[in-house]
Enzyme design. Structure first.
Site, mmCIF file in Angstrom:
data_model
loop_
_atom_site.group_PDB
_atom_site.id
_atom_site.type_symbol
_atom_site.label_atom_id
_atom_site.label_comp_id
_atom_site.label_asym_id
_atom_site.label_seq_id
_atom_site.Cartn_x
_atom_site.Cartn_y
_atom_site.Cartn_z
ATOM 1 C CB SER A 141 -0.899 0.017 1.239
ATOM 2 O OG SER A 141 -1.586 1.240 1.365
ATOM 3 C CE1 TYR A 154 -3.949 -1.991 5.135
ATOM 4 C CE2 TYR A 154 -3.459 0.306 4.670
ATOM 5 C CZ TYR A 154 -3.758 -0.961 4.225
ATOM 6 O OH TYR A 154 -3.870 -1.215 2.877
#
Length: 243
Positions: A141, A154
């Site tokens: 990501s 995350y």
């Protein structure tokens, strides 16, 4: 059709929706031999039925279960005799302030986003070493490059995956095993559904819908990376919405 992708044996983890589903369709068009994997069997069966001309099989597995993942790789070798590409794509994205103390969500992210990747590597690496060829691709990501409030854990998982994949590249280049990290910004997928806070979930969903990449954009990046000649290692692709 890319001759460099045609007939490659590709295992796609997290294939039942979003980026995994789009990559399945893209690589099927390119003539790859596919084994698609997720926990939701109904979604996998429905996806296979939309690709009647594809050479494709599916398997139900949980990436946090090492035995499940190994069984998928064993199935692939039994069916096709080799594994050319493993795409570690399963992941979740709960978001919250650290002070909210959502410890169980943190643990799930660590298990899926990090251990899920490591389980895939552990299952396929001995086979690729024996083959003296292979390609491991993992979805990370943009959050593996920058941190943001409510995204500490995350982002932490994605920073970890970046470190794991770059080390994999360094360690296994002598065995002709390539390593690629796909790091998208906001993508219009179902990933927001893993956010438990209703307000945050709605905000992310609106962002995805208004400016997010499409899953097919990321699938194109995956196809590009695995379609390059064996002398080329695309170590990372970072792609973000133009807006």
């Amino acid at each position: 059709m890319s001759t460099t992708i045609q007939d490659k044996v590709v295992v796609i983890m997290g294939a039942s929706s979003g980026i995994g589903e789009a990559t399945t369709k893209k690589l099927a068009e390119e003539g790859a031999k596919l084994v698609i994997v997720a926990r939701r069997e109904d979604r996998l069966k429905a996806l296979v039925e939309t690709l009647p001309k594809a050479d494709i099989a599916y398997a139900v597995a949980d990436v946090t279960n090492k035995e499940d993942v190994q069984a998928v790789i064993n199935l692939t070798v039994e069916k096709y005799g080799r594994v050319d590409v493993l795409f570690n794509n399963a992941g979740i994205m709960p978001q919250s302030l650290l002070s909210d103390l959502h410890v169980e969500e943190w643990r799930q992210m660590l298990d899926i986003n990090i251990m899920g990747v490591l389980n895939g590597i552990a299952a396929v690496l001995p086979i690729m070493q024996q083959q003296q060829s292979g390609h491991i691709v993992t979805t990370a990501s943009e959050a593996g490059h920058v941190v943001f409030q409510q995204g500490a854990v995350y982002s932490g998982t994605k920073f970890a995956v970046r470190a794991i994949m770059e080390t994999l590249r360094q360690e296994e280049r002598k065995n002709n095993i390539r390593s690629t990290l796909i790091s998208p910004g906001t993508v219009n997928t179902e990933l927001h559904l893993t956010i438990s806070d209703p307000e945050r979930r709605e905000w992310i969903e609106n962002l995805q819908r208004e400016v997010g990449l499409q899953s097919s954009d990321v699938a194109d990046a995956v196809a590009y990376a695995i379609g390059t000649p064996p002398t080329v290692n695309v170590s990372e692709i970072l792609l973000v919405p133009a807006k």
